[in-house]
Design a protein around this motif. Structure first.
Motif, PDB file in Angstrom:
ATOM      1  N   THR A 193       0.833  -1.194   0.000  1.00  0.00           N
ATOM      2  CA  THR A 193       0.000   0.000   0.000  1.00  0.00           C
ATOM      3  C   THR A 193       0.872   1.250   0.000  1.00  0.00           C
ATOM      4  OG1 THR A 193      -1.661  -1.201   1.273  1.00  0.00           O
ATOM      5  CG2 THR A 193      -1.855   1.182   1.225  1.00  0.00           C
ATOM      6  N   ALA A 194       0.466   2.227  -0.805  1.00  0.00           N
ATOM      7  CA  ALA A 194       1.210   3.502  -0.872  1.00  0.00           C
ATOM      8  C   ALA A 194       2.696   3.230  -1.069  1.00  0.00           C
ATOM      9  CB  ALA A 194       0.961   4.325   0.396  1.00  0.00           C
ATOM     10  N   SER A 195       2.992   2.571  -2.160  1.00  0.00           N
ATOM     11  CA  SER A 195       4.345   2.059  -2.393  1.00  0.00           C
ATOM     12  C   SER A 195       5.413   3.153  -2.321  1.00  0.00           C
ATOM     13  CB  SER A 195       4.410   1.351  -3.750  1.00  0.00           C
ATOM     14  OG  SER A 195       4.056   2.248  -4.780  1.00  0.00           O
ATOM     15  N   GLN A 196       6.574   2.710  -1.865  1.00  0.00           N
ATOM     16  CA  GLN A 196       7.741   3.582  -1.778  1.00  0.00           C
ATOM     17  C   GLN A 196       8.812   3.060  -2.721  1.00  0.00           C
ATOM     18  OE1 GLN A 196       8.878   3.453   2.358  1.00  0.00           O
ATOM     19  NE2 GLN A 196       6.802   3.853   3.069  1.00  0.00           N
ATOM     20  N   LEU A 197       9.749   3.920  -3.057  1.00  0.00           N
ATOM     21  CA  LEU A 197      10.828   3.519  -3.960  1.00  0.00           C
ATOM     22  C   LEU A 197      11.551   2.289  -3.433  1.00  0.00           C
ATOM     23  CD1 LEU A 197      12.323   7.006  -4.880  1.00  0.00           C
ATOM     24  CD2 LEU A 197      10.722   5.625  -6.217  1.00  0.00           C
ATOM     25  N   SER A 198      11.656   2.187  -2.109  1.00  0.00           N
ATOM     26  CA  SER A 198      12.392   1.075  -1.496  1.00  0.00           C
ATOM     27  C   SER A 198      11.681  -0.266  -1.641  1.00  0.00           C
ATOM     28  CB  SER A 198      12.630   1.360  -0.009  1.00  0.00           C
ATOM     29  OG  SER A 198      11.388   1.478   0.662  1.00  0.00           O
ATOM     30  N   TYR A 199      10.444  -0.241  -2.097  1.00  0.00           N
ATOM     31  CA  TYR A 199       9.720  -1.501  -2.281  1.00  0.00           C
ATOM     32  C   TYR A 199      10.155  -2.244  -3.542  1.00  0.00           C
ATOM     33  CZ  TYR A 199       6.279  -0.111   1.292  1.00  0.00           C
ATOM     34  OH  TYR A 199       5.644   0.265   2.469  1.00  0.00           O
ATOM     35  N   SER A 200      10.884  -1.594  -4.385  1.00  0.00           N
ATOM     36  CA  SER A 200      11.303  -2.230  -5.639  1.00  0.00           C
ATOM     37  C   SER A 200      12.121  -3.478  -5.358  1.00  0.00           C
ATOM     38  CB  SER A 200      12.127  -1.251  -6.478  1.00  0.00           C
ATOM     39  OG  SER A 200      11.338  -0.165  -6.899  1.00  0.00           O
ATOM     40  N   GLY A 201      11.895  -4.491  -6.160  1.00  0.00           N
ATOM     41  CA  GLY A 201      12.621  -5.748  -6.008  1.00  0.00           C
ATOM     42  C   GLY A 201      11.767  -6.870  -6.552  1.00  0.00           C
ATOM     43  N   THR A 202      12.229  -8.100  -6.330  1.00  0.00           N
ATOM     44  CA  THR A 202      11.462  -9.270  -6.737  1.00  0.00           C
ATOM     45  C   THR A 202      10.879  -9.922  -5.492  1.00  0.00           C
ATOM     46  OG1 THR A 202      12.900  -9.632  -8.641  1.00  0.00           O
ATOM     47  CG2 THR A 202      11.524 -11.474  -7.940  1.00  0.00           C
ATOM     48  N   TYR A 203       9.598 -10.169  -5.523  1.00  0.00           N
ATOM     49  CA  TYR A 203       8.895 -10.754  -4.385  1.00  0.00           C
ATOM     50  C   TYR A 203       8.652 -12.239  -4.671  1.00  0.00           C
ATOM     51  CZ  TYR A 203       8.235  -6.090  -2.570  1.00  0.00           C
ATOM     52  OH  TYR A 203       8.460  -4.826  -2.067  1.00  0.00           O
ATOM     53  N   PHE A 204       9.059 -13.051  -3.717  1.00  0.00           N
ATOM     54  CA  PHE A 204       8.879 -14.491  -3.837  1.00  0.00           C
ATOM     55  C   PHE A 204       7.955 -14.998  -2.737  1.00  0.00           C
ATOM     56  CE2 PHE A 204      11.947 -15.559  -7.040  1.00  0.00           C
ATOM     57  CZ  PHE A 204      12.960 -14.630  -6.915  1.00  0.00           C
ATOM     58  N   CYS A 205       7.094 -15.920  -3.105  1.00  0.00           N
ATOM     59  CA  CYS A 205       6.413 -16.680  -2.064  1.00  0.00           C
ATOM     60  C   CYS A 205       7.085 -18.046  -1.977  1.00  0.00           C
ATOM     61  CB  CYS A 205       4.923 -16.811  -2.329  1.00  0.00           C
ATOM     62  SG  CYS A 205       4.452 -17.825  -3.741  1.00  0.00           S
ATOM     63  N   GLY A 206       7.237 -18.515  -0.788  1.00  0.00           N
ATOM     64  CA  GLY A 206       7.786 -19.843  -0.530  1.00  0.00           C
ATOM     65  C   GLY A 206       6.721 -20.625   0.208  1.00  0.00           C
ATOM     66  N   THR A 207       6.358 -21.757  -0.355  1.00  0.00           N
ATOM     67  CA  THR A 207       5.294 -22.543   0.261  1.00  0.00           C
ATOM     68  C   THR A 207       5.898 -23.747   0.968  1.00  0.00           C
ATOM     69  OG1 THR A 207       4.991 -23.666  -1.862  1.00  0.00           O
ATOM     70  CG2 THR A 207       3.528 -21.841  -1.361  1.00  0.00           C
ATOM     71  N   GLU A 208       5.429 -23.969   2.163  1.00  0.00           N
ATOM     72  CA  GLU A 208       5.972 -25.027   2.999  1.00  0.00           C
ATOM     73  C   GLU A 208       5.023 -26.214   2.951  1.00  0.00           C
ATOM     74  OE1 GLU A 208       6.770 -23.613   6.897  1.00  0.00           O
ATOM     75  OE2 GLU A 208       8.388 -25.032   7.218  1.00  0.00           O
ATOM     76  N   VAL A 209       5.578 -27.343   2.555  1.00  0.00           N
ATOM     77  CA  VAL A 209       4.771 -28.544   2.433  1.00  0.00           C
ATOM     78  C   VAL A 209       5.291 -29.592   3.405  1.00  0.00           C
ATOM     79  CG1 VAL A 209       4.191 -28.105   0.033  1.00  0.00           C
ATOM     80  CG2 VAL A 209       6.208 -29.450   0.572  1.00  0.00           C
ATOM     81  N   ILE A 210       4.401 -30.493   3.788  1.00  0.00           N
ATOM     82  CA  ILE A 210       4.825 -31.618   4.599  1.00  0.00           C
ATOM     83  C   ILE A 210       5.401 -32.657   3.655  1.00  0.00           C
ATOM     84  CG2 ILE A 210       4.116 -33.414   6.201  1.00  0.00           C
ATOM     85  CD1 ILE A 210       3.865 -30.708   7.395  1.00  0.00           C
TER      86      ILE A 210
END
Lengths: 114, 115
Positions: A76-93
């Motif tokens: 929300t209300a993004s800032q310049l510092s938010y730039s980058g690559t966002y990864f989700c990591g899913t944890e499985v049994i």
């Protein structure tokens, strides 16, 4: 088993909002969100463990749906510092029982411009 | 605590040579993970340790890869007879290993280039 992230890329102007989604075909133990800037290691943002959970603060938050198969990251209300690559990591049994590992999505590239 | 450290930060080697990387996790972290990351991709799981026990190894990993964590502290990842396809960033991460809270702290990575 790899989670699907969408969108692949987002370009924002400073102050705009974004939503990044992470979906799995199976119910998950947890979802982790990380941000990685170019040339740097991933940095932890948050973990979601419970179905229906919402976590984070006003500017960066995430949710985990009731079936624990989808998570969304809200910027929300993004800032310049938010730039980058966002990864989700899913944890499985895993088949080994309590052993857990992260399976990572391909990432969402976010660019915030002035 | 200075966080997770990895050495070397960069390694250039010729095809066919063996290389070894070291990871020092955050002290008292029970779990240690190795990942490989190529440009434009997410980290790819290689293996992980709970203390000194190697609990899982990716099926994608060939027999040329081996990892150890002999005393439950630092870990080494060795690649034998390197191939050009091994070129990547090798990331190490550690976590407390507490039930339910598995935030992973990443090291800066070792960038491997195989010529």
């Amino acid at each position: 088993q790899q989670p699907v992230q969408s969108p692949q890329a987002v370009i924002l102007r400073e102050g705009e909002d974004a939503v990044i989604n992470c979906s799995s075909s199976k119910a998950l133990y947890s979802v982790h969100w990380y941000r990685q800037k170019h040339g740097e290691a991933p940095v932890f943002l948050m973990i979601l463990l419970k179905g229906g959970e919402q976590k984070g603060h006003e500017k960066i938050s995430a949710s985990f749906n009731e079936k624990k198969q989808q998570s969304s990251l809200y910027l929300t209300a993004s800032q310049l510092s938010y730039s980058g690559t966002y990864f989700c990591g899913t944890e499985v049994i895993t088949n080994a029982g309590n052993n857990r590992k992260l399976i990572w999505g391909l990432g969402t590239s976010l660019a915030v411009n002035p | 605590d200075t966080g997770v450290s990895q050495n070397p930060r960069h390694k250039i080697t010729k095809r066919g040579q063996n290389v070894t990387f070291r990871c020092d996790p955050i002290s008292e972290h029970n779990r240690l993970y190795w990942y490989r990351q190529t440009l434009g991709q997410g980290p790819e799981f290689l293996t992980y340790f709970q203390n000194e026990a190697q609990l899982e190894k990716s099926r994608l990993l060939s027999d040329r890869f081996s990892a150890e964590r002999p005393k439950g502290s630092f870990s080494t990842l060795e690649i034998q007879r390197t191939e050009q396809g091994d070129s990547a960033m090798y990331l190490c991460a550690s976590s407390p290993g507490l039930a339910g809270d598995n935030e992973q702290f990443f090291g800066p990575g070792t960038r491997l280039t195989v010529l």
